[in-house]
Write a protein that holds these residues in place. Structure first.
Motif, PDB file in Angstrom:
ATOM      1  N   ALA A   1       0.800  -1.199  -0.324  1.00 37.99           N
ATOM      2  CA  ALA A   1       0.039   0.054  -0.317  1.00 37.99           C
ATOM      3  C   ALA A   1       0.466   0.807  -0.105  1.00 37.99           C
ATOM      4  O   ALA A   1       2.111   0.825   0.637  1.00 37.99           O
ATOM      5  N   VAL A   2       0.531   2.076  -0.318  1.00 38.15           N
ATOM      6  CA  VAL A   2       1.251   3.503  -0.980  1.00 38.15           C
ATOM      7  C   VAL A   2      -0.050   4.326  -0.444  1.00 38.15           C
ATOM      8  O   VAL A   2      -0.681   5.173  -0.497  1.00 38.15           O
ATOM      9  N   GLU A   3       0.665   5.527   0.811  1.00 39.43           N
ATOM     10  CA  GLU A   3       0.825   6.719   1.653  1.00 39.43           C
ATOM     11  C   GLU A   3      -0.185   7.147   0.105  1.00 39.43           C
ATOM     12  O   GLU A   3       0.862   7.883  -0.602  1.00 39.43           O
ATOM     13  N   LEU A   4      -1.449   7.963  -0.028  1.00 37.73           N
ATOM     14  CA  LEU A   4      -1.967   9.324  -1.134  1.00 37.73           C
ATOM     15  C   LEU A   4      -0.418  10.453  -0.821  1.00 37.73           C
ATOM     16  O   LEU A   4      -0.233  10.934  -1.616  1.00 37.73           O
ATOM     17  N   SER A   5       0.098  10.533   0.755  1.00 33.24           N
ATOM     18  CA  SER A   5       1.133  12.325   0.597  1.00 33.24           C
ATOM     19  C   SER A   5       1.592  11.945  -0.476  1.00 33.24           C
ATOM     20  O   SER A   5       2.695  12.883  -1.027  1.00 33.24           O
ATOM     21  N   ASP A   6       2.391  10.826  -0.004  1.00 35.00           N
ATOM     22  CA  ASP A   6       3.714  10.368  -1.287  1.00 35.00           C
ATOM     23  C   ASP A   6       3.656  10.117  -2.808  1.00 35.00           C
ATOM     24  O   ASP A   6       4.525  10.633  -3.410  1.00 35.00           O
ATOM     25  N   ILE A   7       2.229   9.908  -2.880  1.00 39.17           N
ATOM     26  CA  ILE A   7       1.753  10.580  -4.347  1.00 39.17           C
ATOM     27  C   ILE A   7       1.853  12.233  -4.654  1.00 39.17           C
ATOM     28  O   ILE A   7       2.920  12.074  -5.860  1.00 39.17           O
ATOM     29  N   VAL A   8       0.948  12.791  -4.104  1.00 41.26           N
ATOM     30  CA  VAL A   8       0.555  14.049  -4.321  1.00 41.26           C
ATOM     31  C   VAL A   8       2.203  14.507  -3.947  1.00 41.26           C
ATOM     32  O   VAL A   8       2.508  15.302  -5.302  1.00 41.26           O
ATOM     33  N   ALA A   9       3.253  14.462  -2.807  1.00 37.78           N
ATOM     34  CA  ALA A   9       4.746  14.469  -2.778  1.00 37.78           C
ATOM     35  C   ALA A   9       5.735  14.190  -4.074  1.00 37.78           C
ATOM     36  O   ALA A   9       6.827  14.266  -4.144  1.00 37.78           O
ATOM     37  N   ASN A  10       5.350  13.468  -5.277  1.00 42.74           N
ATOM     38  CA  ASN A  10       6.018  12.696  -5.909  1.00 42.74           C
ATOM     39  C   ASN A  10       7.395  11.973  -5.915  1.00 42.74           C
ATOM     40  O   ASN A  10       7.864  11.860  -6.263  1.00 42.74           O
ATOM     41  N   GLN A  11       6.983  11.343  -4.437  1.00 42.66           N
ATOM     42  CA  GLN A  11       7.790  10.261  -3.676  1.00 42.66           C
ATOM     43  C   GLN A  11       7.702   8.988  -4.432  1.00 42.66           C
ATOM     44  O   GLN A  11       8.020   7.865  -3.865  1.00 42.66           O
ATOM     45  N   HIS A  12       6.264   8.849  -4.551  1.00 41.52           N
ATOM     46  CA  HIS A  12       5.466   7.416  -5.560  1.00 41.52           C
ATOM     47  C   HIS A  12       4.742   7.238  -6.638  1.00 41.52           C
ATOM     48  O   HIS A  12       4.065   8.693  -6.462  1.00 41.52           O
ATOM     49  N   PRO A  13       5.053   7.176  -8.040  1.00 42.43           N
ATOM     50  CA  PRO A  13       4.899   7.941  -8.985  1.00 42.43           C
ATOM     51  C   PRO A  13       3.231   7.236  -9.362  1.00 42.43           C
ATOM     52  O   PRO A  13       2.973   7.854 -10.536  1.00 42.43           O
ATOM     53  N   GLY A  14       2.201   6.471  -8.263  1.00 43.60           N
ATOM     54  CA  GLY A  14       1.055   6.364  -8.476  1.00 43.60           C
ATOM     55  C   GLY A  14       1.263   5.178  -9.788  1.00 43.60           C
ATOM     56  O   GLY A  14       1.934   4.463 -10.997  1.00 43.60           O
ATOM     57  N   ARG A  15       0.110   5.788 -10.694  1.00 47.50           N
ATOM     58  CA  ARG A  15      -0.690   5.422 -11.596  1.00 47.50           C
ATOM     59  C   ARG A  15       0.749   5.259 -12.423  1.00 47.50           C
ATOM     60  O   ARG A  15       1.225   6.509 -13.360  1.00 47.50           O
ATOM     61  N   ARG A  16       1.266   4.078 -13.867  1.00 48.33           N
ATOM     62  CA  ARG A  16       2.436   4.047 -14.501  1.00 48.33           C
ATOM     63  C   ARG A  16       1.182   3.778 -15.787  1.00 48.33           C
ATOM     64  O   ARG A  16       2.736   4.348 -16.634  1.00 48.33           O
ATOM     65  N   SER A  17       0.213   3.719 -15.634  1.00 51.35           N
ATOM     66  CA  SER A  17      -0.362   3.212 -17.421  1.00 51.35           C
ATOM     67  C   SER A  17      -1.650   3.925 -16.874  1.00 51.35           C
ATOM     68  O   SER A  17      -2.043   3.392 -16.231  1.00 51.35           O
ATOM     69  N   ASP A  18      -2.210   3.900 -18.039  1.00 56.05           N
ATOM     70  CA  ASP A  18      -3.304   4.291 -18.526  1.00 56.05           C
ATOM     71  C   ASP A  18      -4.400   3.091 -17.600  1.00 56.05           C
ATOM     72  O   ASP A  18      -5.515   2.630 -17.469  1.00 56.05           O
ATOM     73  N   ASP A  19      -3.700   1.750 -18.227  1.00 54.49           N
ATOM     74  CA  ASP A  19      -4.444   0.241 -17.385  1.00 54.49           C
ATOM     75  C   ASP A  19      -4.466   0.065 -16.232  1.00 54.49           C
ATOM     76  O   ASP A  19      -4.256  -0.793 -15.693  1.00 54.49           O
ATOM     77  N   ASP A  20      -3.218   0.216 -15.464  1.00 50.38           N
ATOM     78  CA  ASP A  20      -3.477   0.311 -14.341  1.00 50.38           C
ATOM     79  C   ASP A  20      -4.409   0.849 -13.379  1.00 50.38           C
ATOM     80  O   ASP A  20      -5.940   1.766 -13.800  1.00 50.38           O
ATOM     81  N   ILE A  21      -4.682  -0.223 -12.750  1.00 47.66           N
ATOM     82  CA  ILE A  21      -5.894  -0.422 -11.972  1.00 47.66           C
ATOM     83  C   ILE A  21      -5.806   0.018 -10.372  1.00 47.66           C
ATOM     84  O   ILE A  21      -4.798  -0.375  -9.525  1.00 47.66           O
ATOM     85  N   VAL A  22      -6.449   1.530 -10.145  1.00 47.19           N
ATOM     86  CA  VAL A  22      -5.738   2.206  -8.804  1.00 47.19           C
ATOM     87  C   VAL A  22      -7.094   2.387  -6.992  1.00 47.19           C
ATOM     88  O   VAL A  22      -8.200   2.224  -8.476  1.00 47.19           O
ATOM     89  N   ILE A  23      -7.049   1.353  -6.581  1.00 46.12           N
ATOM     90  CA  ILE A  23      -8.067   1.527  -5.531  1.00 46.12           C
ATOM     91  C   ILE A  23      -7.415   2.410  -4.520  1.00 46.12           C
ATOM     92  O   ILE A  23      -6.515   2.497  -3.733  1.00 46.12           O
TER      93      ILE A  23
END
Length: 86
Positions: free
Chosen positions: A32-54
């Motif tokens: 699991a990834v913290e939302l704050s890590d995605i917002v702060a660009n510390q995690h890339p989040g979705r890498r392609s349009d096919d990625d499923i994000v919950i």
């Protein structure tokens, strides 16, 4: 797939939605990834349009405060609403 939590620790304590996936070995909390890590660009989040994000939110108070601040900002910019004196 990517599981994003407003708070991983809070979701572990309150997120009963993950019980079955955990029991079946289809998910582990270290994934699991913290939302704050995605917002702060510390995690890339979705890498392609096919990625499923919950996204799992357990309703942290800070989210309510941030939303309220944006609502006040929005109202002031549009000169709507009224100030309440307590």
């Amino acid at each position: 797939h990517l599981v994003v939590c407003d708070s991983v620790a809070a979701c572990q304590a309150e997120g009963g939605d993950f019980v079955q996936a955990l029991a079946q070995g289809r998910f582990r909390w270290h994934e699991a990834v913290e939302l704050s890590d995605i917002v702060a660009n510390q995690h890339p989040g979705r890498r392609s349009d096919d990625d499923i994000v919950i996204f799992k939110s357990v309703g942290l108070g800070i989210e309510d405060v941030a939303l309220a601040a944006k609502a006040v900002e929005f109202a002031k910019a549009r000169n709507v609403g009224r100030r309440l004196e307590l």
